[in-house]
Design an enzyme around this catalytic site. Structure first.
Site, PDB file in Angstrom:
ATOM      1  N   ASP A 299       0.869  -1.171   0.000  1.00  0.00           N
ATOM      2  CA  ASP A 299       0.000   0.000   0.000  1.00  0.00           C
ATOM      3  C   ASP A 299       0.910   1.226   0.000  1.00  0.00           C
ATOM      4  OD1 ASP A 299      -2.158   1.662  -0.082  1.00  0.00           O
ATOM      5  OD2 ASP A 299      -3.260   0.691   1.522  1.00  0.00           O
TER       6      ASP A 299
HETATM    7  C1  NOJ Z   1      -4.006   3.875  -0.002  1.00  0.00           C
HETATM    8  C2  NOJ Z   1      -5.190   2.970   0.123  1.00  0.00           C
HETATM    9  O1  NOJ Z   1      -5.134   2.276   1.354  1.00  0.00           O
HETATM   10  C3  NOJ Z   1      -5.309   1.970  -0.997  1.00  0.00           C
HETATM   11  O2  NOJ Z   1      -6.505   1.261  -0.864  1.00  0.00           O
HETATM   12  C4  NOJ Z   1      -5.222   2.667  -2.321  1.00  0.00           C
HETATM   13  O3  NOJ Z   1      -5.407   1.758  -3.371  1.00  0.00           O
HETATM   14  C5  NOJ Z   1      -3.865   3.342  -2.404  1.00  0.00           C
HETATM   15  N1  NOJ Z   1      -3.745   4.329  -1.345  1.00  0.00           N
HETATM   16  C6  NOJ Z   1      -3.647   4.017  -3.754  1.00  0.00           C
HETATM   17  O4  NOJ Z   1      -4.432   5.120  -3.864  1.00  0.00           O
END
Ligand code: NOJ
Length: 766
Positions: A299
């Site tokens: 993430d």
């Molecule tokens: C953080 C989020 O937790 C995740 O779900 C998302 O896909 C990513 N950022 C990218 O934006």
């Protein structure tokens, strides 16, 4: 804001010409390798790559305008362009639009030594430009075909904008409505969650990933993010192995079995290990036991976060732990690109770890057809034609109607009479065109939802007046900034609302959460109606009790007062672009509501976590004395149970039959039930089957959903619905993660929600 990169954009033909004819690239990959398998092509390519190029494939950068996480200090555009040109970037996220994608892709395929195309990722969570309901709303439809179709439309629009990889579906099971991200998932149940995971993966990926309108899906967040302590974002998770294997992991496994191409790990720790650094999850379970061949993306900077978690002392250690644990790609964290090359060169990390990660990443790129034509998703004509296509509006309207849940309908206040009625529409969300779009909608345009006011205005034979009464928020709202909830009552606005309420036959009030009150980083400690809405509701109630309360929200709300006092309550979530049309069609009975809650609605915050598939305890239901498992100030039961939802007609369940009352573990256990439409309208019903394994080596929940069927019944019609149970439904994972089936007594429950069911028993022998 959408900023073009200001570079010359070459067409694919020109790019091919340049790369094929100029001879300035040593190892151009757009050679004809049709006869080789993807595996051979990938191995051949890896054999030509330097360590730097391998690490480059494992590096993902955010684009240059949309931001979906904290921007790192050194994440500047100049450096990113330099790295792109060196072949040190394998993927970008948040680059969208064919022109912009073409530009970064052109650099990757033309200016780097090996010309490896980028994979372009984006959060297509509930649509690209045309928005479907938020995922928890769609889950309430229990309509797997509609859910798949909605993901298909999202893929068609996103792929037309140059995107080839979505960071969806989120398949995190959660039992805590304080956690803002419950809006992104399928609710509290692993069985329903698994079915939805499968439908959404299929919708995004289609049958052939190399088609121009299919995109790679990403099951996230692996794993247990939805169990964040006290519903607080980015938090600790401390759960037992039985919960992990039986509740958290099944939807991920279902996604893997549906051939999902990628998984994303997450920000939480699990039992002391931040999951981005968890070999147990990523190597042992995912890539080991489940034999997952795709790749895992971290993430946003979650590899860096191993440091503040106190698991790695610096970036070097973080890179080593994450890569070794099986996190194949570093999302906007800069850790791999800064540290991994040296770690491999000095022998701290084995090069085979890089080879494994790169193989996975390149394979997905080949499967997407990016090596055949890196610009296959970049056709401006298709972009114009596909994005916002009217057919997509029809489809998202269809799933929006199916997502609505009728919670209460005393004296058949609904559906509304079609003529001769004075309707007063009140509430801060009643004419809001922005909030119903929900969270996670970076590519859609603000204020493009049909509001409830607009939807109801189409029914011309009643008189409709509107007053907002109060504002829910102050100032501008945005995905990346905190919201300011309004707490100042403007009495003249309230009075205007009370005036129209007084003289109305029916008052429709649209209240709930703003679209940016749920989603990432939107945990709440109160889940009642925010701001002044409860006050407004009670004031209006004093002048007219004939209220239909329409709720807009991204999580279950605690609305005990409303449930006690308001005659009709409609759960309308945030339904996306066609929101107001869907609500109006349900209120007028043009669509008979069929949604069922995918998550329990608590009476109050103190009951959380509250979920239907809880354990019995050693002291259940002993109301004759005080020493039993209960609260002294609240009932144990929820306000609305999992699976609950009414219709404008009524259904009667009868004749529950278990055809083999004594069955062996290898039998198919046939169960049937009769369902009759006993009301005055045609309608749809979700027939739900639950089991209870009465005695287990690990205690089993009091009920577990193990089957459901969405049926349509004409007024007066009866249908027999049949289910078949096998080992798969009757077994469970023990604490070492092994799937076992235990003989003994089982109960079967069938009904229209998890509380009101018929019951019978059978005995399972060896
Ligand atoms: C953080 C989020 O937790 C995740 O779900 C998302 O896909 C990513 N950022 C990218 O934006």
């Amino acid at each position: 804001m959408n900023r073009h990169l200001g570079k010359t954009i070459l067409t694919y033909a020109t790019a091919l010409f340049l790369s094929g004819c100029s001879g300035d690239k040593k190892d151009n990959l757009m050679i004809d390798t049709k006869n080789e398998t993807i595996n051979e092509k990938v191995n051949q390519l890896i054999s030509k790559m330097t360590i730097e190029e391998k690490v480059g494939q494992m590096n993902q950068y955010n684009g240059f305008w949309d931001v979906t996480g904290p921007v790192p200090e050194n994440g500047n555009a100049k450096k990113k362009y330099e790295h792109l040109r060196k072949g040190w970037v394998g993927s970008m996220l948040n680059v969208r639009g064919t022109e912009n994608v073409k530009e970064v892709q052109r650099i990757a395929v033309e200016e780097t030594r090996l010309g490896i195309p980028l994979i372009i990722g984006f959060d297509v969570i509930h649509g690209y430009k045309t928005l479907s309901p938020i995922p928890i709303a769609e889950a309430a439809s229990w309509d797997l075909e509609a859910i798949e179709k909605s993901a298909r439309i999202a893929a068609i629009e996103a792929s037309a904008a140059g995107i080839n990889w979505t960071f969806a579906p989120m398949v995190d099971i959660s039992r805590d409505p304080r956690w803002g991200r419950v809006m992104e998932g399928g609710g509290e149940d692993p069985y329903l969650g698994s079915k939805i995971a499968k439908a959404r993966v299929k919708g995004f990926q289609g049958d052939d990933l190399s088609k121009n309108n299919t995109i790679a899906a990403c099951a996230k967040h692996f794993a247990a993010y939805g169990f964040s302590e006290s519903g607080k974002e980015y938090n600790t998770v401390d759960i037992g192995t039985a919960t992990l294997h039986n509740i958290v992991l099944p939807p991920f496994k279902a996604a893997v079995e549906s051939n999902v191409k990628t998984l994303m790990n997450s920000f939480n720790e699990l039992n002391g290990v931040p999951v981005t650094g968890s070999s147990f999850l990523q190597r042992d379970i995912l890539k080991g036991k489940w034999n997952f061949n795709g790749f895992v993306v971290s993430d946003w900077a979650s590899i860096n976060e191993l440091i503040p978690w106190g698991h790695a002392k610096d970036k070097k250690e973080a890179a080593k732990i994450a890569a070794t644990a099986g996190s194949d790609m570093d999302m906007e964290g800069n850790v791999y690109i800064e540290e991994l090359v040296n770690l491999v060169k000095n022998g701290t990390v084995k090069e085979s770890i890089l080879d494994d990660a790169v193989k996975r990443i390149l394979t997905v790129k080949y499967e997407l057809g990016l090596f055949d034509n890196p610009f296959r998703y970049c056709d401006p004509e298709n972009e114009k034609k596909s994005i916002g296509n009217p057919k997509h509006h029809d489809a998202v309207l269809d799933v929006a109607k199916k997502s609505i849940v009728l919670l209460k309908n005393e004296n058949n206040l609904l559906p509304l009479k079609r003529s001769g009625q004075k309707i007063a529409l009140i509430g801060p969300l009643a004419n809001d065109k922005n909030s119903p779009l929900g969270s996670w909608r970076l590519a859609s345009d603000d204020n493009t939802a049909i509001s409830v006011f607009e939807g109801l205005s189409k029914y011309k034979d009643n008189s409709l007046t509107f007053e907002k009464g109060i504002d829910l928020v102050e100032g501008a709202t945005s995905f990346t900034q905190p919201l300011k909830i309004n707490n100042t009552l403007n009495s003249s606005e309230v009075n205007k609302a009370l005036q129209i309420a007084k003289s109305a036959d029916v008052v429709v009030m649209v209240l709930g959460e703003h679209g940016f009150q749920s989603g990432e980083a939107r945990s709440r400690t109160e889940i009642d109606l925010p701001g002044l809405q409860q006050e407004l509701l009670e004031k209006v109630f004093k002048v007219n009790k004939n209220i239909v309360l329409v709720l807009n929200n991204g999580r279950p709300l605690a609305i005990e007062w409303a449930d006690k006092n308001i005659p009709a309550i409609v759960e309308a979530w945030q339904l996306g672009t066609q929101s107001g049309n869907a609500v109006a069609q349900v209120l007028y009975g043009d669509y008979n509501p069929s949604g069922k809650l995918p998550m329990t609605f608590p009476r109050n915050i103190g009951q959380i976590p509250i979920y239907y598939n809880h354990k019995s305890t050693g002291r259940p239901n002993q109301e004759s004395h005080v020493f039993w498992s209960h609260y002294t100030d609240s009932k144990n039961t929820p306000l609305y149970p999992f699976g609950y939802g009414l219709s404008y007609t009524t259904f009667k369940y009868s004749n529950l039959k278990i055809h083999n009352k004594k069955a062996s573990v290898n039998d198919n256990i046939k169960v049937s039930v009769k369902v009759s439409n006993t009301g005055n309208l045609d309608g749809k019903e979700v027939v739900q089957l639950y089991i209870r394994d009465l005695f287990g080596s690990i205690t089993r929940p009091v009920k577990e959903l193990k089957g459901f069927e969405l049926i349509e019944l004409k007024k007066g019609e009866t249908k027999t619905v049949e289910f078949s149970l096998t080992k798969k439904e009757l077994g469970f994972y023990n604490s070492t993660g092994d799937f076992i089936v235990e003989t003994g007594d089982f109960e079967i429950f069938i009904g229209g929600n998890s509380s009101e069911t018929l019951k019978d028993t059978f005995y399972l022998t060896e």
